[in-house]
Design a protein around this motif. Sequence first.
Motif, PDB file in Angstrom:
ATOM      1  N   ASP A  46      65.253  51.331  62.698  1.00 38.42           N
ATOM      2  CA  ASP A  46      64.888  50.376  61.644  1.00 38.42           C
ATOM      3  C   ASP A  46      65.191  48.936  62.027  1.00 38.42           C
ATOM      4  OD1 ASP A  46      63.971  52.416  60.082  1.00 38.42           O
ATOM      5  OD2 ASP A  46      65.732  52.526  58.785  1.00 38.42           O
ATOM      6  N   GLU A  72      62.644  47.644  64.524  1.00 36.95           N
ATOM      7  CA  GLU A  72      61.326  47.491  63.896  1.00 36.95           C
ATOM      8  C   GLU A  72      61.286  46.263  62.985  1.00 36.95           C
ATOM      9  OE1 GLU A  72      60.330  51.164  62.014  1.00 36.95           O
ATOM     10  OE2 GLU A  72      60.225  52.282  63.899  1.00 36.95           O
ATOM     11  N   GLU A  73      62.360  46.035  62.237  1.00 41.42           N
ATOM     12  CA  GLU A  73      62.412  44.861  61.360  1.00 41.42           C
ATOM     13  C   GLU A  73      62.461  43.571  62.173  1.00 41.42           C
ATOM     14  OE1 GLU A  73      65.626  45.276  58.630  1.00 41.42           O
ATOM     15  OE2 GLU A  73      64.701  46.936  57.525  1.00 41.42           O
ATOM     16  N   THR A 126      58.973  42.846  63.518  1.00 38.20           N
ATOM     17  CA  THR A 126      58.109  42.333  62.442  1.00 38.20           C
ATOM     18  C   THR A 126      58.431  40.873  62.135  1.00 38.20           C
ATOM     19  OG1 THR A 126      58.001  44.542  61.471  1.00 38.20           O
ATOM     20  CG2 THR A 126      57.362  42.710  60.065  1.00 38.20           C
ATOM     21  N   ASN A 152      54.735  47.030  57.015  1.00 35.46           N
ATOM     22  CA  ASN A 152      55.950  46.549  56.349  1.00 35.46           C
ATOM     23  C   ASN A 152      55.671  45.984  54.967  1.00 35.46           C
ATOM     24  OD1 ASN A 152      58.718  46.513  57.846  1.00 35.46           O
ATOM     25  ND2 ASN A 152      57.180  46.264  59.449  1.00 35.46           N
ATOM     26  N   GLY A 157      57.744  48.714  53.845  1.00 32.95           N
ATOM     27  CA  GLY A 157      59.006  48.185  54.354  1.00 32.95           C
ATOM     28  C   GLY A 157      60.150  48.344  53.369  1.00 32.95           C
ATOM     29  N   LYS A 158      61.347  48.603  53.919  1.00 31.88           N
ATOM     30  CA  LYS A 158      62.538  48.775  53.082  1.00 31.88           C
ATOM     31  C   LYS A 158      63.200  47.436  52.767  1.00 31.88           C
ATOM     32  CE  LYS A 158      63.424  53.281  55.213  1.00 31.88           C
ATOM     33  NZ  LYS A 158      64.336  54.053  56.087  1.00 31.88           N
ATOM     34  N   ASN A 159      63.002  46.459  53.655  1.00 31.50           N
ATOM     35  CA  ASN A 159      63.607  45.138  53.488  1.00 31.50           C
ATOM     36  C   ASN A 159      62.661  44.251  52.676  1.00 31.50           C
ATOM     37  OD1 ASN A 159      64.302  42.335  54.024  1.00 31.50           O
ATOM     38  ND2 ASN A 159      65.676  43.102  55.605  1.00 31.50           N
ATOM     39  N   LYS A 168      59.253  42.345  53.738  1.00 32.90           N
ATOM     40  CA  LYS A 168      58.053  42.810  53.028  1.00 32.90           C
ATOM     41  C   LYS A 168      57.255  41.620  52.498  1.00 32.90           C
ATOM     42  CE  LYS A 168      56.970  46.550  49.818  1.00 32.90           C
ATOM     43  NZ  LYS A 168      57.539  47.547  48.896  1.00 32.90           N
ATOM     44  N   SER A 218      55.875  39.509  55.437  1.00 32.16           N
ATOM     45  CA  SER A 218      54.730  40.174  56.074  1.00 32.16           C
ATOM     46  C   SER A 218      53.457  39.951  55.276  1.00 32.16           C
ATOM     47  CB  SER A 218      55.003  41.678  56.216  1.00 32.16           C
ATOM     48  OG  SER A 218      56.105  41.922  57.046  1.00 32.16           O
TER      49      SER A 218
END
Length: 449
Positions: A342, A345-346, A349, A377, A381-383, A387, A390
């Motif tokens: 994660d 990946e974050e 992004t 995302n 996306g979790k963040n 999010k 993006s």
Amino acid sequence: MGAGATKTVIKVAQAVGLEEKKEERRPAMPGEVEKSIAMGRSGLIRNQKKAAINLYRLSRDSDRVRNQIVEEGGLLPLIQMYRSKSSEVQLLSLKTLGELAKTSSNRVKMHENGAIVPLLEGLKHKKYDIRETSVWAIGNIAEYDEARIRLVAEGCTPGLIKFLNEGTKENSLEAELIGLKAAHILSQHSKNHTRMVRDNMLPTLFDVVHSPLKSIKHKSLAMKTLAELSKHESNHKRIKDLGETSGLKRIIKLVGYYDDSVRIYAAATVENLAQNQSLVGELVDQDVLIPLKEMLKSDKHHAVLRSVKAICALAKDSDNQKKIVQENMIPHLLKKAHCGVDEIEEAVTKTLALLAQSNVNRPKILFHGGFKPLIYNMNYGKNEEIKKESKEVVANLFKLPGAKRDELVRKAADKFRVGMGARDGDTFGHGGGGYGGVGGGGHRGKGGV
């Protein structure tokens, strides 16, 4: 030779000093701690020596016994024993204090009751083994934040530097590791960063990381400490101007080092230095992107993460954004955009979002399918911050009316659900099994859009 005969030979060898005797560890007996502390209060060197030997042995028993020694008043006698006329008693008292500092509750009490003073005095002792023991004990008690600050404020760094630069003993490499560990622990508080640099710690650390005589462990610890000290912006100019060769060039060279345990901390240092507006462009001009791209290709997640974070920090500068894309970094970033970690990946992004701020970069980002992790995302996306970011970047990338853009995002999301099970090796470039599915059937993501 039978087993009995072998034991006899070993005993004879130990008796004449040919073989080192194994240390016998006896458990602490009831009342032994109290008796040893009471004996340590004596003014007689003979009694002090017995007490020092016993307390050192007991302090190595367990955390329970270590805490018991402190709780029953053992600190004051140990501090007094350091001022004994016997160097053996002085050494044993420091060893015991170092053992006691292995527990968190003891560190607080040692800091409050003056146990730091003999440790600082031990750094200046004429005997090497006492200086070495003092450095080791400092490394233990410095795990407590308040002690860490006080040690540096009261002049620990110059003594530590002198110890690291001695290197005259046969075991000096092992002793240097102890010193480097202590330096790293001391550097882990922001209040110590500028003081340690003012006390001239940087040249010693740079000497270690560039020395062909030091091991990877030495270099890694020195680089970790440099990375910590580089977190404070007031240290950046000193790092840059260090030595005849620019400190920046030396750091960049270390980013390309062959061992991950060194280069990941060099990359972390680059990330910290890139926060400085006067250095962020210079780092790229001195070709830091080349070793960072090589690190990005690694199959080790910790190396990839450090590389992406450094690139992301550099991408905050508008001029650097174009240079990063010109360095053909996009395809390598995209390969890590679905690595399963994660944090990586974050970071990818976030980097793509920064790179997309440049109008010049947008066609290349679209060409390579760089919009796909952004679309993913903004939907899954979790963040929340990433999010939102993006979504804004995707809107600028496509330059389409809102309704049309929403339709595109919906289709991409639908294709992603279908394509998740059909991922192949070339996730971002070809075919409908790609990251977001936008570009299905087309070469390098062109066809679907």
